[in-house]
Write an enzyme that holds these catalytic residues in place. Structure first.
Site, PDB file in Angstrom:
ATOM      1  N   TYR B 118       0.831  -1.202   0.000  1.00  0.00           N
ATOM      2  CA  TYR B 118       0.000   0.000   0.000  1.00  0.00           C
ATOM      3  C   TYR B 118       0.866   1.253   0.000  1.00  0.00           C
ATOM      4  CZ  TYR B 118      -4.326  -2.616   1.351  1.00  0.00           C
ATOM      5  OH  TYR B 118      -5.417  -3.445   1.403  1.00  0.00           O
ATOM      6  N   SER B 119       1.557   1.468   1.137  1.00  0.00           N
ATOM      7  CA  SER B 119       2.312   2.722   1.304  1.00  0.00           C
ATOM      8  C   SER B 119       3.406   2.888   0.265  1.00  0.00           C
ATOM      9  CB  SER B 119       2.967   2.757   2.686  1.00  0.00           C
ATOM     10  OG  SER B 119       1.998   2.820   3.690  1.00  0.00           O
ATOM     11  N   GLU B 234     -14.171  -9.077  13.925  1.00  0.00           N
ATOM     12  CA  GLU B 234     -13.119 -10.040  14.272  1.00  0.00           C
ATOM     13  C   GLU B 234     -12.006  -9.407  15.098  1.00  0.00           C
ATOM     14  OE1 GLU B 234     -11.199 -11.686  10.815  1.00  0.00           O
ATOM     15  OE2 GLU B 234     -10.944  -9.751   9.848  1.00  0.00           O
ATOM     16  N   GLU B 362      -2.018  11.192  14.556  1.00  0.00           N
ATOM     17  CA  GLU B 362      -2.667  12.437  14.114  1.00  0.00           C
ATOM     18  C   GLU B 362      -3.863  12.127  13.212  1.00  0.00           C
ATOM     19  OE1 GLU B 362       0.681  11.953  14.178  1.00  0.00           O
ATOM     20  OE2 GLU B 362       0.891  13.224  15.957  1.00  0.00           O
TER      21      GLU B 362
END
Lengths: 357, 382
Positions: B118-119, B234, B362
């Protein structure tokens, strides 16, 4: 368990509805400090004064959990009344005393709202533990300070020392040898009195063993109130942040304001966990959960009260705005039954931090 | 079968089949973990929250709580990679029957390890700004770009990856969800050394990597809504386990403080009592969350704030531990004089990531403020 949850939700909703349009401010500067009609309705119409009184003495037969729900709502609204001192302090003490004579004598009056009462613990030194007030030969002598409703309560349950240790003694408010004055207080919605006892006639209540529990139960009750107050501060801050427009947008759009509110929520929810668990705790657990709930809920409420005022900016600093009422109540509650530092020191001792295995 | 019978059977299974000590050698450890996951799966004890048709146990929430409790108590290894925890719900909800039958069981059994792509260096908190592209060529995508902070990519078989199939400006409206075979030519994995000195994470580079369109989950440019899928509650089923873990960590810290004579200092006792307060509240909040789900089907606001509460706690605790060590806090974990093999110093460093990874503190506060408290979104947001 599910039925209990529904009943609790209904109790909470009915108290909230009752308090909804009532103002703390209207009555806090009155002679009595509260609206006697509100008190009457709380007792007679809603049965709140008897919520934690056994049915045999005219109550609803609930316990600390039900009481906590009522206290949380009262803490939200700050509407002044003798409830905390009468029901949460004195009522709980009498129930816990297992003293049938005392219970039969005073609980019915507490349950139907005809009797106001309080518990007097703190000494003039400010200490809760170093008790110089003494009881002997059916009388009590000494000075108690910072007694909630001490100057007006019909019945005072006084923590006093005897040869056998600390005990609880019932003294009627207008008995000979009782001299009481109202204190000027930081908290505008909760009054405190100074009470001098000079050989005042006193009836012992219960035995020495149950006295520590009296203070623990008071702390747990206060914790519920603190959660309600903190929630009210959070709600007020969020409402203001949504409504107040500066720089062309609601101030709640600014990240610092959002983060302050998020941090308040974290603490309010943690405080709620502590207070609710404490109210439901078994007697053996009471000293530990009282200490941790007292420490945490006090700090959470004061934090929320300060942040609420801050978020309100200039208007929060006015006399007219309610932010200051919560601030005063929060800080006072923090100091009433021992500071968070004192609670933590006690907790450390109870769980063996500092002790060698 | 009652909950108690279920618990007893599970406990017996976990005890009887416990894989023993974790090997220190990396390759051995991987084999050991895979063997355990296969044992668990073959006995029908994997995937407590997964539907049975995909190899899971299909447990009710109440039973999942029991399962998580016993599993944590047994101290057996957990799943490898991030597939089971993060990709599986997406695949179960949005995968085609063919994708589900191809991927789910091997993932659950541990035969295939999944890692999350993802990142990116330019897309962390602002993930919709991701730049790894997937250009459509017939029945394939050609993927170019880079991912970062991909844990377990070096042992992964499948990289579940968010890629840009839309225009450069399309943000979340031009993102697709691809299941990329990690062994495809053009995939380069490099370990990423973090500030503790360890390398749990990786950088992953894609150079003209060909991915079948059949390995896309959901619609083209429709990948963003798939990202935050979950299977019921879950996560909440394990709410008590973190509290139990930190209970043990705090007990160790208190013991350390005693051993070093620090508990003679009332200020130290104050700090420890505060940690004691918070670790107990963690447990009470877990109980409250579970009770709310069982009674109302939904957790209350407490579940959205508990993560912040926990990460703050673990950072504060580890820093306090290092402070307690005094001069011995100056030592690294490889020094022979290090206290308790440097666990607290390592923990102080590691917990710097607690308020950053999986959503910065944040951003978490923004989310709480906007989604729980209803405060307005930033006017700069699109």
């Amino acid at each position: 368990m599910v039925n209990l949850r529904v009943e609790h939700d209904e109790l909470r909703a009915s108290v909230r509805r009752f308090l909804a349009d009532r103002s703390a401010r209207d009555w806090m500067e009155s002679e009595a400090g509260f609206d006697p009609e509100v008190w009457r309705l709380m007792a007679e119409q809603l049965g709140l004064c008897g919520i934690a009184v056994p049915e045999e003495h005219g109550g609803a037969g609930g316990g600390p959990v039900e009481l906590g729900i009522v206290l949380e709502e009262l803490g939200r609204s700050l509407v002044p009344s003798p409830f905390f001192a009468t029901v949460a302090l004195a009522g709980q003490a009498l129930v816990a005393s297992c003293d049938d004579a005392a219970r039969s004598r005073w609980l019915p009056g507490i349950a139907d709202g005809s009797l106001t009462a309080t518990v007097a613990v703190a000494e003039e030194s400010g200490s809760l533990a170093d008790v110089a007030t003494t009881a002997m030969a059916g009388t009590v002598s000494g000075t108690k300070m910072f007694v909630i409703d001490g100057h007006t309560a019909d019945l005072l349950l006084v923590v006093a020392g005897t040869e056998a240790g600390l005990g609880l003694f019932a003294v009627e408010g207008d008995a000979p040898g009782v001299h009481r004055t109202r204190l000027d207080t930081l908290d505008l919605t909760r009054r405190l009195g100074r009470v001098e006892f000079d050989g005042a006639p006193a009836v012992p209540v219960g035995d020495a063993a149950f006295v520590p529990g009296v203070l623990d139960r008071a702390v747990v009750a206060l914790a519920a109130e603190q959660v309600g107050g903190a929630q009210a501060c959070l709600d007020a801050a969020v409402a203001y942040a949504k409504a107040r427009v500066q720089f062309g947008r609601p101030i709640g759009a600014f990240q610092v304001i959002k983060h302050k509110c998020a941090d308040m929520l974290v603490r309010v929810e943690a405080a709620r966990s502590a207070a609710q668990h404490a109210a439901a705790a078994e007697p053996a657990e009471l000293p530990v959960v009282a200490a941790l709930a007292g420490a945490y809920c006090s700090a959470a409420y004061t934090h929320a009260a300060k942040e609420n005022l801050q978020i309100h900016g200039g208007i929060g600093y006015t006399w007219e705005h309610d932010a200051q009422l919560y601030l005063r109540r929060a800080k006072s509650s923090e100091l009433l039954f021992g500071s968070p530092v004192a609670h933590r020191a006690r907790l450390a001792g109870l769980v063996g931090i500092g002790a060698h295995q | 079968m009652t909950d108690e019978e279920f618990r007893a059977r599970l406990r017996t299974f976990l005890t009887d089949n416990h894989p023993g000590h974790r090997p220190t050698d990396r390759a051995e450890r991987l084999a050991w973990q895979k063997a355990w996951l296969a044992t668990l799966f073959d006995a029908g004890y994997a995937g407590p929250s997964w539907p049975c048709e995909y190899g899971g146990m299909g447990l009710s929430f109440a039973r999942q709580v029991v399962y998580q409790d016993e599993y944590a108590t047994a101290r057996v290894p957990g799943p490898l990679g991030t597939g089971v925890g993060i990709a599986a719900p997406t695949l179960i909800r949005y995968g085609t029957p063919e994708q589900k039958s191809r991927f789910l069981r091997p993932m659950l059994r541990g035969d295939k390890v999944w890692a999350q792509g993802y990142s990116e260096p330019e897309a962390g908190s602002d993930l919709p700004a991701l730049r790894t592209t997937a250009r459509r060529q017939g029945d394939e995508y050609v993927v170019n770009g880079q991912k970062v902070w991909t844990s377990a990519a070096d042992i992964a078989d499948v990289l579940f990856t968010l890629v840009r199939t839309g225009t450069p400006e399309s943000r979340q409206h031009g993102i697709s969800y691809l299941l990329i075979d990690a062994h495809t030519p053009g995939v380069t994995v490099r370990p990423l050394r973090d500030l503790t000195g360890d390398a749990h994470f990786c950088e992953v580079f894609f150079t003209d990597v060909r991915v079948p369109v059949a390995d896309r989950v959901g619609e083209e440019n429709g990948g963003w809504p798939l990202v935050r899928t979950s299977l019921g509650h879950e996560r909440a089923a394990g709410a008590m386990n973190q509290a139990a873990l930190y209970r043990r960590v705090l007990d160790d810290l208190i013991e350390l403080a005693r051993e070093r004579g620090a508990t003679a200092d009332p200020l130290v006792c104050q700090r420890l009592a505060d940690f004691e307060t918070r670790v107990r509240i963690m447990r009470y909040t877990g109980m409250r969350t579970i009770a709310d789900i069982l009674a109302k089907g939904e957790p209350g606001p407490a579940s959205s704030t508990s993560r912040l509460f926990i990460v703050t706690f673990e950072q504060d605790l580890h820093e306090f531990a290092v402070d307690l060590l005094g001069a011995y806090g100056l030592l690294g974990r490889h020094d022979p004089h290090a206290v308790q093999r440097g666990r607290w110093v390592w923990g102080f460093l590691r917990t710097r990531a607690s308020t950053i990874g999986a959503g910065t503190a944040e951003i978490q506060r923004n989310t709480i403020a906007e989604q729980v408290l209803g405060l307005p979104r930033d006017p700069g947001d699109r």
